[in-house]
Design a protein around this motif. Structure first.
Motif, short mmCIF file in Angstrom:
data_model
loop_
_atom_site.label_atom_id
_atom_site.label_comp_id
_atom_site.label_asym_id
_atom_site.label_seq_id
_atom_site.Cartn_x
_atom_site.Cartn_y
_atom_site.Cartn_z
N HIS A 12 0.83 -1.20 0.00
CA HIS A 12 0.00 0.00 0.00
C HIS A 12 0.88 1.26 0.00
O HIS A 12 2.06 1.20 0.32
CB HIS A 12 -0.97 0.01 1.20
N ASP A 30 -11.94 12.89 -0.91
CA ASP A 30 -12.75 12.10 -1.85
C ASP A 30 -11.90 11.65 -3.03
O ASP A 30 -10.84 12.19 -3.30
CB ASP A 30 -14.00 12.86 -2.31
N THR A 74 -8.89 1.88 -5.36
CA THR A 74 -9.49 3.10 -4.86
C THR A 74 -10.73 2.84 -4.01
O THR A 74 -11.14 3.70 -3.24
CB THR A 74 -9.84 4.07 -6.01
N GLN A 75 -11.32 1.65 -4.12
CA GLN A 75 -12.49 1.31 -3.30
C GLN A 75 -12.12 1.05 -1.85
O GLN A 75 -12.98 1.08 -0.97
CB GLN A 75 -13.18 0.07 -3.88
N LYS A 76 -10.86 0.78 -1.56
CA LYS A 76 -10.43 0.42 -0.21
C LYS A 76 -9.53 1.47 0.44
O LYS A 76 -8.82 1.18 1.39
CB LYS A 76 -9.73 -0.93 -0.23
N ILE A 77 -9.55 2.71 -0.07
CA ILE A 77 -8.77 3.78 0.54
C ILE A 77 -9.35 4.08 1.92
O ILE A 77 -10.56 4.13 2.11
CB ILE A 77 -8.79 5.05 -0.34
N SER A 78 -8.46 4.25 2.90
CA SER A 78 -8.89 4.61 4.26
C SER A 78 -8.04 5.77 4.76
O SER A 78 -6.98 6.06 4.20
CB SER A 78 -8.78 3.41 5.19
N ALA A 79 -8.52 6.44 5.81
CA ALA A 79 -7.79 7.59 6.34
C ALA A 79 -8.03 7.73 7.83
O ALA A 79 -9.09 7.33 8.34
CB ALA A 79 -8.22 8.86 5.62
N HIS A 80 -7.03 8.27 8.52
CA HIS A 80 -7.21 8.64 9.93
C HIS A 80 -6.41 9.90 10.23
O HIS A 80 -5.41 10.19 9.57
CB HIS A 80 -6.86 7.48 10.88
N VAL A 88 -3.48 8.83 4.83
CA VAL A 88 -4.37 8.19 3.86
C VAL A 88 -3.67 6.93 3.37
O VAL A 88 -2.54 6.98 2.88
CB VAL A 88 -4.67 9.14 2.67
#
Length: 116
Positions: A12, A30, A74-80, A88
């Protein structure tokens, strides 16, 4: 200006964006096709009759757009968001990951033929 780092860590990518003093509720992330858009807003602090001596921390809206390459999921992008840094995580798609390809030989194929 929103400072960012972008690096690959195994399967990743990680994008780290510095957003000090920004309310996490004002951050918007987004993805549209291959375009990742990061928006944030820092509000100006106004203390009534304060007379500013130095004001170096910009207020307002910030925007960064990054074009993502092929081979990313791009469907599994995550962020904190933690300690003023937005991280990201952008995974590499299964199809783009390196894979081992088995090699067969004609001799091995001959041994697999059965007669009936």
């Amino acid at each position: 200006m929103m400072s960012i780092d972008l690096y690959r860590d195994g399967d990743h990518y990680v994008l780290a964006a510095d957003l000090p003093g920004i309310d996490p509720g004002s951050v918007d992330l987004d993805v549209d096709g291959q375009l990742l858009t990061l928006r944030a807003e820092r509000t100006s602090r106004s203390d009534g009759d304060a007379k500013w001596l130095v004001r170096e921390r910009p207020a307002g809206s910030f925007l960064r757009q990054i074009t993502l390459g092929d081979g990313l999921d791009t469907q599994k992008i995550s962020a904190h968001y933690e300690n003023g840094v937005l991280s990201v995580i952008i995974p590499v798609s299964e199809q783009a990951k390196p894979r081992k390809i088995a090699i067969t030989s004609a001799a091995a194929a001959d041994h697999q033929v059965t007669t009936g």
